[in-house]
Write a protein that holds these residues in place. Structure first.
Motif, PDB file in Angstrom:
ATOM      1  N   SER A   1      39.508  36.645  32.001  1.00 37.18           N
ATOM      2  CA  SER A   1      38.254  37.188  32.493  1.00 37.18           C
ATOM      3  C   SER A   1      38.212  37.076  34.004  1.00 37.18           C
ATOM      4  O   SER A   1      38.794  36.163  34.583  1.00 37.18           O
ATOM      5  CB  SER A   1      37.050  36.443  31.897  1.00 37.18           C
ATOM      6  OG  SER A   1      37.017  36.553  30.493  1.00 37.18           O
ATOM      7  N   CYS A   2      37.517  37.997  34.635  1.00 39.69           N
ATOM      8  CA  CYS A   2      37.333  37.985  36.079  1.00 39.69           C
ATOM      9  C   CYS A   2      35.881  38.311  36.364  1.00 39.69           C
ATOM     10  O   CYS A   2      35.424  39.432  36.098  1.00 39.69           O
ATOM     11  CB  CYS A   2      38.261  38.996  36.750  1.00 39.69           C
ATOM     12  SG  CYS A   2      37.995  39.193  38.528  1.00 39.69           S
ATOM     13  N   ALA A   3      35.159  37.345  36.905  1.00 41.90           N
ATOM     14  CA  ALA A   3      33.747  37.514  37.223  1.00 41.90           C
ATOM     15  C   ALA A   3      33.586  37.869  38.691  1.00 41.90           C
ATOM     16  O   ALA A   3      34.160  37.214  39.561  1.00 41.90           O
ATOM     17  CB  ALA A   3      32.974  36.243  36.906  1.00 41.90           C
ATOM     18  N   ALA A   4      32.795  38.892  38.973  1.00 38.31           N
ATOM     19  CA  ALA A   4      32.571  39.369  40.332  1.00 38.31           C
ATOM     20  C   ALA A   4      31.160  39.045  40.791  1.00 38.31           C
ATOM     21  O   ALA A   4      30.193  39.226  40.038  1.00 38.31           O
ATOM     22  CB  ALA A   4      32.801  40.874  40.419  1.00 38.31           C
TER      23      ALA A   4
ATOM     24  N   LEU B   1      41.251  41.150  30.633  1.00 33.06           N
ATOM     25  CA  LEU B   1      42.620  41.528  30.307  1.00 33.06           C
ATOM     26  C   LEU B   1      42.993  40.846  29.001  1.00 33.06           C
ATOM     27  O   LEU B   1      43.195  39.633  28.965  1.00 33.06           O
ATOM     28  CB  LEU B   1      43.598  41.132  31.411  1.00 33.06           C
ATOM     29  CG  LEU B   1      45.043  41.586  31.185  1.00 33.06           C
ATOM     30  CD1 LEU B   1      45.144  43.106  31.297  1.00 33.06           C
ATOM     31  CD2 LEU B   1      45.990  40.916  32.173  1.00 33.06           C
ATOM     32  N   ARG B   2      43.057  41.629  27.931  1.00 34.82           N
ATOM     33  CA  ARG B   2      43.504  41.129  26.641  1.00 34.82           C
ATOM     34  C   ARG B   2      45.020  41.245  26.578  1.00 34.82           C
ATOM     35  O   ARG B   2      45.567  42.338  26.747  1.00 34.82           O
ATOM     36  CB  ARG B   2      42.861  41.910  25.506  1.00 34.82           C
ATOM     37  CG  ARG B   2      43.463  41.681  24.124  1.00 34.82           C
ATOM     38  CD  ARG B   2      43.321  40.239  23.665  1.00 34.82           C
ATOM     39  NE  ARG B   2      41.944  39.895  23.366  1.00 34.82           N
ATOM     40  CZ  ARG B   2      41.545  38.716  22.918  1.00 34.82           C
ATOM     41  NH1 ARG B   2      42.426  37.743  22.731  1.00 34.82           N
ATOM     42  NH2 ARG B   2      40.270  38.505  22.673  1.00 34.82           N
TER      43      ARG B   2
ATOM     44  N   TYR C   1      46.338  37.647  38.889  1.00 36.61           N
ATOM     45  CA  TYR C   1      45.308  37.838  39.896  1.00 36.61           C
ATOM     46  C   TYR C   1      44.436  39.031  39.555  1.00 36.61           C
ATOM     47  O   TYR C   1      44.932  40.092  39.175  1.00 36.61           O
ATOM     48  CB  TYR C   1      45.926  38.062  41.278  1.00 36.61           C
ATOM     49  CG  TYR C   1      46.710  36.886  41.806  1.00 36.61           C
ATOM     50  CD1 TYR C   1      46.080  35.879  42.522  1.00 36.61           C
ATOM     51  CD2 TYR C   1      48.078  36.794  41.593  1.00 36.61           C
ATOM     52  CE1 TYR C   1      46.797  34.806  43.011  1.00 36.61           C
ATOM     53  CE2 TYR C   1      48.804  35.721  42.075  1.00 36.61           C
ATOM     54  CZ  TYR C   1      48.162  34.730  42.782  1.00 36.61           C
ATOM     55  OH  TYR C   1      48.876  33.667  43.271  1.00 36.61           O
ATOM     56  N   CYS C   2      43.157  38.865  39.734  1.00 36.23           N
ATOM     57  CA  CYS C   2      42.189  39.935  39.627  1.00 36.23           C
ATOM     58  C   CYS C   2      41.949  40.520  41.013  1.00 36.23           C
ATOM     59  O   CYS C   2      41.871  39.783  41.999  1.00 36.23           O
ATOM     60  CB  CYS C   2      40.888  39.389  39.035  1.00 36.23           C
ATOM     61  SG  CYS C   2      39.496  40.533  38.999  1.00 36.23           S
TER      62      CYS C   2
END
Length: 123
Positions: A21-24, A81-82, A95-96
């Motif tokens: 997961s990538c939180a913005a 990203l699964r 990296y996101c």
């Protein structure tokens, strides 16, 4: 400015799955194309996946196509990203990245990056 924070990395056995997961930290997340890149020890940074401002347009690196799936939830300011059927060769720091405008496979076109999360796949 916008900050990106990845999570969900870890140690898995070959054939296993993880979801990153990538939180913005931006209220205009919907304006950003997002991407995932990875870098293994001693190797160059590699493109993994990208998704447009709409989740209807995606593109994947050849080595992960059919195994990885990128998605986004604009209401939660998060991109995912699964990763399925993981292989030892997938071991890397993931990296996101984000950029205003169109999605891209080129890392230098992104101007926002997370700190990375380690994914290790054992045999």
């Amino acid at each position: 400015q916008v900050q990106l924070v990845e999570s969900g990395g870890g140690l898995v056995q070959a054939g296993g799955s993880l979801r990153l997961s990538c939180a913005a930290s931006t209220r205009t997340f919907w304006r950003y194309a997002m991407g995932w890149f990875r870098q293994a020890p001693g190797k160059e940074r590699e493109f993994v996946a990208t998704i447009s401002r709409s989740d209807s347009s995606t593109y994947y690196g050849e080595s992960v196509k059919g195994r990885f799936t990128i998605s986004r939830d604009n209401a939660k300011n998060t991109v995912f990203l699964r990763m399925n059927n993981l292989e030892p060769e997938d071991t890397a720091v993931y990296y996101c990245a984000g950029r205003l405008g169109a999605h891209s496979t080129l890392g230098y076109e992104y101007n926002h990056w997370g700190q990375g999360t380690q994914v290790t796949v054992s045999s």
